[in-house]
Design an enzyme around this catalytic site. Structure first.
Site, mmCIF file in Angstrom:
data_model
loop_
_atom_site.group_PDB
_atom_site.id
_atom_site.type_symbol
_atom_site.label_atom_id
_atom_site.label_comp_id
_atom_site.label_asym_id
_atom_site.label_seq_id
_atom_site.Cartn_x
_atom_site.Cartn_y
_atom_site.Cartn_z
ATOM 1 C CB SER A 179 -25.770 -8.666 34.685
ATOM 2 O OG SER A 179 -26.547 -7.665 34.939
ATOM 3 C CG HIS A 184 -30.738 -9.964 26.214
ATOM 4 N ND1 HIS A 184 -31.259 -9.276 25.182
ATOM 5 C CD2 HIS A 184 -30.084 -9.328 27.108
ATOM 6 C CE1 HIS A 184 -30.998 -7.881 25.317
ATOM 7 N NE2 HIS A 184 -30.601 -7.858 26.507
ATOM 8 C CG LEU A 223 -8.826 -0.218 8.292
ATOM 9 C CD1 LEU A 223 -9.666 -0.098 7.082
ATOM 10 C CD2 LEU A 223 -7.631 0.489 8.372
ATOM 11 C CG HIS A 250 -1.816 -1.275 1.440
ATOM 12 N ND1 HIS A 250 -1.403 -2.530 1.627
ATOM 13 C CD2 HIS A 250 -3.294 -1.331 1.036
ATOM 14 C CE1 HIS A 250 -2.443 -3.119 1.621
ATOM 15 N NE2 HIS A 250 -3.646 -2.764 1.323
ATOM 16 C CG ASP A 283 -33.477 -9.857 29.387
ATOM 17 O OD1 ASP A 283 -34.341 -9.049 29.607
ATOM 18 O OD2 ASP A 283 -32.507 -9.849 30.085
ATOM 19 N NE ARG A 325 -26.030 -14.341 37.600
ATOM 20 C CZ ARG A 325 -27.193 -13.316 37.365
ATOM 21 N NH1 ARG A 325 -26.726 -12.172 37.171
ATOM 22 N NH2 ARG A 325 -28.154 -13.660 38.074
ATOM 23 C CG ASN A 364 -5.090 9.591 2.694
ATOM 24 O OD1 ASN A 364 -6.518 9.414 2.872
ATOM 25 N ND2 ASN A 364 -4.251 8.890 2.685
ATOM 26 N NE ARG A 389 -30.966 -13.861 34.833
ATOM 27 C CZ ARG A 389 -32.133 -13.707 34.752
ATOM 28 N NH1 ARG A 389 -33.025 -14.742 34.071
ATOM 29 N NH2 ARG A 389 -32.821 -13.064 35.441
ATOM 30 C CG HIS A 447 -5.628 2.166 -0.442
ATOM 31 N ND1 HIS A 447 -5.840 2.354 1.019
ATOM 32 C CD2 HIS A 447 -5.908 0.641 -0.352
ATOM 33 C CE1 HIS A 447 -6.253 1.563 1.666
ATOM 34 N NE2 HIS A 447 -6.254 0.343 0.749
ATOM 35 N N GLY A 460 -9.861 5.600 7.232
ATOM 36 C CA GLY A 460 -10.648 4.422 7.622
ATOM 37 C C GLY A 460 -10.785 3.915 8.892
ATOM 38 C CD GLU A 504 -21.007 -4.283 24.625
ATOM 39 O OE1 GLU A 504 -20.996 -3.450 23.987
ATOM 40 O OE2 GLU A 504 -22.147 -4.683 25.328
#
Ligand SMILES: Cc1ncc(C[n+]2csc(CCOP(=O)(O)OP(=O)(O)O)c2C)c(N)n1
Length: 657
Positions: A383, A472, A121, A31, A468, A356, A189, A519, A264, A160, A410
């Site tokens: 949770s 979920h 990216l 590139h 849920d 958990r 650019n 859970r 590019h 990008g 996340e």
């Protein structure tokens, strides 16, 4: 204004550009576009600003440099070469070839001077944010911490990277965290792979970064070394906010196709390459670097880095005398050595407990006993049970805090965790619901590619999420995690398995580990222990002369035990095997495997309340959940989906018949 640069600098910049052209032409792949336009900025950064010692590229207090636009690897390698790192001209000539030191995209741990793997990216921006957080956290956690940890993190990105959502998450987080030692160089650019950015991006980046509480500087002309130099100097004065330096450039600068996106990602070729060198006034044979260019780096980066390294060594020794205990912890932290921090597992509750919750209780012990613990979740701490009680939460006022409130980001959370681990000096974990592991998936992949011991805590691990509903309730997420090379998945079936999983994760040094947590409450098993979990699988209930072996993980181990009891009433004898980790089991020697799973595949039944795709390797018969779930109380959802002891036993009886 008197320039701080002279014709030797101009020649050096041209030499780097010419080297990039030759490198890409020889590989016939790479590139050139951005590499040609941003070479001056990288030159000024390395020559005048970066504090790093090419002779000690792993020095822990070096400034970090993250190439978020990883496709500009040719430029990074050229820079590392001229700057005196262990990248030779022969390496440059082997660009993108098998096993070369100069792979297609920069790879951490493979090429000296490469601080992060780049390519996807936007992730580099988040990795750099993680590094800057690590630096702040470490500096803020030790008495006189600035004596042993005090450096900048630089990151180079293009249009990008900034179009990517993850960059926005990371930028927002960095602004909120006031990461004053983070400097992002944005190469504007106005071109991406397919065409001008006007096709796809029209925002005002300066306003955008200001809105995210960044300090923003602009370099009008990306070829003006003085302007770049002044911006970098100015950036370091702002300790209260991260700085973005927008540099206006022309893609493919110098080439007859300058300004066109066609530069590019295609080699310029002989003819255009020669024309470009001519336009740059660089009249040397291919792969030639003038002696004066090497000398510029020896005189500047080289001397500056060598002195900084020597000063650091002296400061480090003095620190060890003043704070011997602190230094012991600091050293252990960078070695990820937890052997001197011994602590007992929390108690095992007599009543069933959700893993958990077991994980949350273990984490309290971990954080209390391993001083360099650092982690949190994407706004689901209560949770997933990732919060450390009493901890104020990491922010500009609480740099020694252990809890990170990542916000609902996340993907950036996972990539920033990678950045923290690339930086070193902290043991980290991040958490969210298993179903949203998809949001962070490529960063988990990047943990594995970079051999980083990232700990992922994923709770709400099946349709037993219940009310849920299907959005979920994870189905395909677990098999997806298991399918990533180098990722270890542990799905504990009870409290003891969970404690063991945590210990195994903490001992891990070279790959990511995912803990898959329930859970709902799970009963205590007989044979769960650190040793049995370490094997990946063990016999929980042995039937002599068994007709069948039921293999299950997590919440389904209890279900398998209940189903086995019902089958026994019908005269079918089934042993039950808990298999918290397929990856660990797969690594056992064959005779050990054969001692755990004894019957032929046709007589094995795997039970997992998620996609069954992982299991056909281990069993011909698979009871799994391969459709989306329902919104209803968990018991009802499991009943409708066939995950009651009666229904499982009936299915197995039918299979046998
Ligand atoms: C997540 C991701 N999507 C797509 C790509 C493929 N890709 C590599 S470079 C590029 C364009 C990048 O544009 P910019 O950052 O402006 O770089 P420049 O064109 O200036 O080199 C694309 C789409 C990638 N590497 N990562």
């Amino acid at each position: 204004m008197i320039s701080h640069f002279n014709e030797k600098d101009a020649l050096a910049v041209s030499a780097i550009r010419a080297l990039v052209i030759d490198e890409i032409n020889k590989a016939n792949s790479g590139h050139p576009g951005m590499a040609l336009d941003i070479a001056p900025a990288l030159y000024v950064l390395y020559k005048n600003h970066l504090v790093a010692d090419p002779k000690h590229p792993e020095w822990i207090n070096r400034d970090r440099f993250v190439l978020s636009s990883g496709h500009n690897s040719a430029l990074l390698y050229a820079m590392l070469h001229v700057a005196g790192y262990e990248v030779s001209l022969d390496d440059i000539k082997q660009f993108r070839q098998l096993n070369s030191r100069t792979p297609g995209h920069p790879e951490f741990g493979w090429t000296k001077g490469v601080d992060a793997t780049g390519g996807p990216l936007g992730q580099g921006v988040a990795q750099a944010v993680g590094m800057a957080m690590a630096e702040e956290k470490i500096r803020g956690s030790y008495a006189e911490g600035e004596k042993i940890m005090n450096h900048y993190t630089y990151c180079l990105c293009g249009d990008g990277c900034l179009e990517e959502g993850i960059a926005q998450e990371a930028i927002s987080l960095a602004g909120m965290q006031k990461l004053g030692k983070l400097i992002l160089i944005y190469d504007k650019n106005t071109s991406t792979l397919d065409g001008p950015t006007s096709n796809s991006m029209t925002e005002d980046e300066i306003l955008r970064f200001k809105a995210m509480q960044w300090n923003v500087l602009e370099v009008k002309d990306g070829n003006d070394l003085d302007e770049i130099d002044a911006a970098l100097t100015e950036a370091r004065k702002h300790s209260d906010a991260p700085t973005m330096i927008l540099i206006n450039t022309v893609i493919g600068y110098g080439s007859p196709k300058a300004g066109s996106h066609t530069t590019h990602g295609s080699p310029l070729g002989e003819e255009l390459g020669a024309a470009t060198k001519k336009a740059l006034g660089f009249d040397f044979p291919p792969f030639t670097v003038p002696e004066s260019t090497y000398a510029e780096f020896d005189e500047n980066l080289g001397k500056r880095g060598a002195k900084a390294y020597a000063d650091y060594k002296a400061a480090y020794a003095a620190y060890g005398k003043a704070h011997p205990e602190e230094l012991k912890v600091f050293e252990a932290a960078f070695k990820r050595d937890i052997t001197s921090f011994k602590f007992a597992d929390p108690s095992v509750a007599e009543k069933p407990e959700a893993t958990r919750n077991s994980s949350g209780r273990m984490l309290v012990e971990v954080a209390a006993n391993i001083p360099f613990t650092f982690g949190g979740s994407a706004d689901v701490a209560s949770s997933v049970k990732t919060a450390i009680p009493g901890d104020p939460g990491f922010d500009a006022e609480h740099r020694s805090a252990k809890n990170v409130n990542w916000g609902i980001r996340e993907f950036a959370m996972a990539a920033a965790q990678n950045g923290i681990l690339l930086h070193g000096g902290l043991t980290t974990y991040v958490g969210c619901f298993l179903v949203f592991s998809d949001y962070m998936k490529n960063a988990i992949r990047m943990s594995a590619i970079q051999h980083l011991p990232a700990i992922y805590l994923f709770s709400h691990d099946s349709i037993a999420v219940g009310e849920d509903g299907p959005t979920h309730e994870p189905i395909e997420q677990l098999v997806a995690l298991r399918s990533i090379p180098g990722v270890e998945v542990l799905r504990p079936a009870d409290t003891k398995e969970c404690f063991a999983a945590w210990r195994l994760a903490l001992e891990t040094k070279d790959h990511p580990v995912c803990l898959i947590l329930s859970r709902q409450n799970l009963r205590n098993l007989e044979n769960s222990s650190l040793k049995t979990v370490a094997d990946g699988a063990y016999v929980e209930k042995k039937e002599e002369n068994a007709d069948l072996e039921l293999i299950a993980t997590g919440s389904e181990v209890g279900l398998a035990l209940d189903a086995a009891a019902l089958l026994k009433e019908k005269g079918i004898k089934a042993s039950v095997i808990s298999m918290p980790s397929c990856e660990r089991f797969d690594k056992l020697p064959q005779e050990k495997k054969d001692a755990i799973i004894t019957l032929p595949k046709a007589k094995r039944v795997a039970i997992e309340m998620l996609s069954g795709l992982s299991w056909y390797k281990y069993a011909d018969n698979v009871i799994s959940q391969d459709e989306f779930g329902y919104s209803a109380p968990a018991e009802q959802v499991m009943d409708v989906c066939g995950f009651t002891a009666e229904k499982v036993a009936a299915k197995i009886a039918k299979l046998i018949a």
